[in-house]
Design a protein around this motif. Structure first.
Motif, PDB file in Angstrom:
ATOM      1  N   ASN A  92     106.222  12.117  64.157  1.00  0.00           N
ATOM      2  CA  ASN A  92     106.750  10.772  64.377  1.00  0.00           C
ATOM      3  C   ASN A  92     108.221  10.673  63.983  1.00  0.00           C
ATOM      4  OD1 ASN A  92     104.234   9.682  65.223  1.00  0.00           O
ATOM      5  ND2 ASN A  92     103.590   9.538  63.084  1.00  0.00           N
ATOM      6  N   ILE A  94     110.667   7.725  63.043  1.00  0.00           N
ATOM      7  CA  ILE A  94     110.474   6.344  62.594  1.00  0.00           C
ATOM      8  C   ILE A  94     111.811   5.766  62.142  1.00  0.00           C
ATOM      9  CG2 ILE A  94     109.301   4.839  60.936  1.00  0.00           C
ATOM     10  CD1 ILE A  94     107.059   6.882  60.796  1.00  0.00           C
ATOM     11  N   GLU A 106     108.589   3.143  65.910  1.00  0.00           N
ATOM     12  CA  GLU A 106     107.987   4.473  65.823  1.00  0.00           C
ATOM     13  C   GLU A 106     108.000   5.119  67.196  1.00  0.00           C
ATOM     14  OE1 GLU A 106     103.642   6.530  64.933  1.00  0.00           O
ATOM     15  OE2 GLU A 106     104.187   4.682  63.886  1.00  0.00           O
TER      16      GLU A 106
END
Length: 695
Positions: A92, A94, A106
């Protein structure tokens, strides 16, 4: 635990100081560092699921903490202006809201683990490198994150990634290779092969003169010409693993560190003349022995070297030869870690996943003391403990739950602690010791709290960090009843870092991360906002109130201490910046006031405990009233006439990683500290270097 008698400059100045040294927290490894020039904020990620935000505008201090989802492992972080981004091994990318301290956007560029991230100089694009060799360029313009380009896949994980100063080229490091990419086309311009294919490129720096500097797993630092991909220089600076490289703004200092040995080595760019030719080379300049375990990340900010690694200690050293200072900031938990039940001499200690209750030791009775204690100010003497400290109980939560606050009631009948998801309150009974957690018929307003306070009137006060609402509860036998809620959000819109309620529950004082200190006046269930203290240009690092006296004492990150009278709305005491010279390295983190003598101020930093006394020659008529709109400490304004500092330093006691000081009785203090040896004890033995002449 030892007990020390300390003399202060008053007849009642002899104090017993109990040193609690059994508070030990596990080191939390520092993984990545990133600095924002615009906000002067250092972001720090650890092996635990947190990102810490340190304010570096004045003396460094931990300002805010972003709590990540359980088992999140942030591998790298980067700033784009005031926007903070991170990549983790879950794949991810973010963006974090650094005001509300929560996730903003995200994005999952590849679905694979992400190891590296960098922002281009224009702060319009982000490059991320993945486990499978994918390199993605994403646009962060218009306050969004959008997909832009996918480069040709390369073999091996992309462990480090850097834009050049123009933003048109990208340099990546993998196992055995360094590659230079065309950002617009996503194709390889050059591939540089290392001496061995199994060597890992851990760190990269790209300079404005088109020079690439790489650190690898064999301990070598190699300098390359990015124009033609030729090697300029190579030197083994460590035995193994150069994990981190950093350069200063002038690009004339190169700092490197890693695993073996965990030294910080500094190189200076020097012109070398040979016959008629002149060339520039990196020459050994300095060496700092700041860590005992490996260093994972480095930054150079205004000629100061910020380093962190396995020991979890944020260390600050100088890159200049004439300044050899060293300051270390242990991996403390944000907020209060200790709470006292004075009547029973009980101490509650907060850990990440548990709270521990201890009974403090007592001093062996002494013979009759002389009327006058004819010893110099600052003298200390150790006393024997008749009864050693005793651990009474330990309350645990699940490993993926983090305890953000905890407190014990003054009468030792209640223990309350809060995780990020739930709040728990227990009834504590003695003879025999029993703990009964209340789970039924609890009010809905009993929500997770960042601050827990038991008032002297027997109420429980909780601060909800989501909306800055302060809820009051009455406590009876096995019954918690909701009373009312006070909305602090109208005046404190940002995260509240410090909260104090006066001894008679007459005043509430709250300090927020945007340098605002607000005061409310209470009268039963009725409350009103009384005033805001003049806004200071430095952040608030400690807050306290006199007992039975409407004056608030504030410590700021620039070492300044002020005392403000809430009734007359004037400053009754104010010091110059850095009255205590050591506060240039460590900020004041706690204030303990003497109920028997309002002129005595006991403050502490991470490494020292100080006793200050109000200058007796001050005349109340000399005090200067300050309007709400006037900012404090802008210019050379002083609230006392004649340039007086208001306070004078009387004595100091050195400590190791001091985390808490509180008053047990009018003449007895308790301080909680962590020794460096205890902090590092859970780690593997430190690397030992062979020294010349040693057998």
């Amino acid at each position: 635990m030892t007990n020390i008698a300390k003399k202060e400059p008053q007849q009642r100045g002899k104090h017993q100081l109990q040193n609690v040294r059994f508070y030990t927290i596990k080191p939390r490894e520092i993984v990545s560092l990133a600095y924002s020039k615009s906000s002067k904020c250092l972001a720090l990620s650890r092996a635990t699921p947190v990102i810490e935000l340190w304010n570096l505008e004045h003396t460094p201090y931990l300002d805010r903490v972003i709590h990540l989802p359980p088992y999140s492992h942030v591998e790298s972080i980067a700033w784009a202006g005031n926007r903070l981004f991170s990549v983790d091994l879950s794949g991810n990318l973010i963006e974090w809201d650094v005001i509300k301290l929560k996730q903003r956007y995200e994005h999952s560029p590849t679905g694979n683990a992400l190891w590296s991230i960098d922002v281009n100089p224009a702060e319009t694009d982000i490059a991320v490198g993945s486990e499978e060799g994918h390199i993605n360029i994403l646009s962060i313009e218009n306050d969004e994150i959008t997909y832009k380009t996918l480069f040709n896949k390369q073999k091996g994980r992309v462990l480090c990634i850097k834009f050049d100063k123009t933003g048109t080229k990208l340099v990546t490091g993998t196992e055995g290779f360094i590659r230079i990419w065309n950002v617009l086309k996503g194709t390889t311009l050059h591939t540089m092969t290392l001496s061995e294919k199994d060597l890992i490129v851990w760190s990269l720096q790209v300079l404005s003169d088109n020079t690439i500097i790489a650190g690898d797993s064999a301990g070598f630092v190699t300098v390359w010409n990015a124009e033609n991909a030729t090697q300029i220089d190579s030197a083994q600076v460590m035995d193994k693993n150069v994990f981190a490289l950093a350069v200063n703004n002038k690009e004339d200092r190169l700092v490197c560190s890693g695993m073996q040995p965990p030294l910080i080595r500094i190189f200076s760019k020097t012109k070398i003349k040979r016959e008629e030719s002149t060339s520039e080379r990196w020459i050994k300049f300095l060496q700092r022995d700041a860590h005992k375990h490996y260093v994972k990340s480095l930054l150079v900010i205004d000629d100061q070297i910020y380093s962190g690694g396995m020991d979890g200690i944020l260390t600050i050293t100088s890159s200049e030869r004439m300044q050899a200072h060293l300051s270390q900031h242990a991996p403390f938990l944000k907020g209060s870690v200790a709470s006292m039940a004075i009547s029973k001499k009980l101490l509650l200690l907060r850990y990440p996943n548990s709270v521990h209750l201890w009974r403090l030791g007592s001093v062996a009775p002494q013979g009759e003391e002389k009327q006058s204690w004819a010893l110099p100010v600052g003298h200390t003497e150790e006393q024997l403990l008749e009864q050693t400290p005793q651990k009474l109980l330990q309350l645990n939560v699940k490993e993926d739950h983090f305890i953000e606050s905890a407190a014990i009631s003054p009468d030792a009948n209640w223990i309350c602690y809060s995780t990020l998801k739930e709040l728990r309150i227990s009834r504590l009974k003695s003879d025999p010791l029993q703990v009964e957690r209340l789970v039924d018929d609890l009010p809905q307003e009993l929500q997770p709290a960042s601050h827990i306070i038991f008032t002297e009137q027997g109420d429980l006060v909780l601060l909800n960090p989501q909306n800055n609402h302060l809820s009051w509860f009455t406590l009876e036998e096995d019954l918690v009843t909701f009373k009312y809620t006070i909305d602090l959000s109208e005046n404190c819109k940002n995260t509240i870092s410090h909260l104090v309620i006066s001894s008679h529950s007459e005043y509430i004082v709250a300090a927020s991360s945007d340098h605002i200190i607000s005061v409310w006046k209470l009268h039963g269930k009725q409350y009103k906002h009384l005033l805001n203290l003049p806004r200071h240009r430095a952040g608030t690092t400690a807050l306290s109130m006199h007992e039975d006296y409407p004056r608030v004492v504030v410590a700021y990150a620039n070492g300044q201490l002020v005392e403000y009278d809430l009734v007359n709305r004037i400053f009754t005491c104010e010091t110059n910046e850095y009255l205590i010279p050591e506060t240039r390295r460590h900020c004041i983190s706690g204030i303990s006031l003497d109920p028997q003598n309002r002129n005595i101020f006991i403050v502490h930093t991470e490494v020292n405990l100080y006793v200050l006394e109000r200058d007796q020659h001050l005349d109340p008529k000399e005090l200067v009233s300050t309007s709400k709109s006037k900012k404090l400490s802008n210019g050379n304004r002083s609230s006392v006439a004649g340039g007086s500092k208001g306070l004078s330093l009387k004595t100091s006691l050195s400590r190791q990683h001091l985390v808490h000081v509180s008053r047990l009785s009018p003449n007895e203090l308790v301080n909680v500290s962590i020794s460096t040896n205890n902090l590092l004890a859970p780690l593997p033995p430190p690397y030992r270097r062979k020294k010349f002449g040693a057998s």
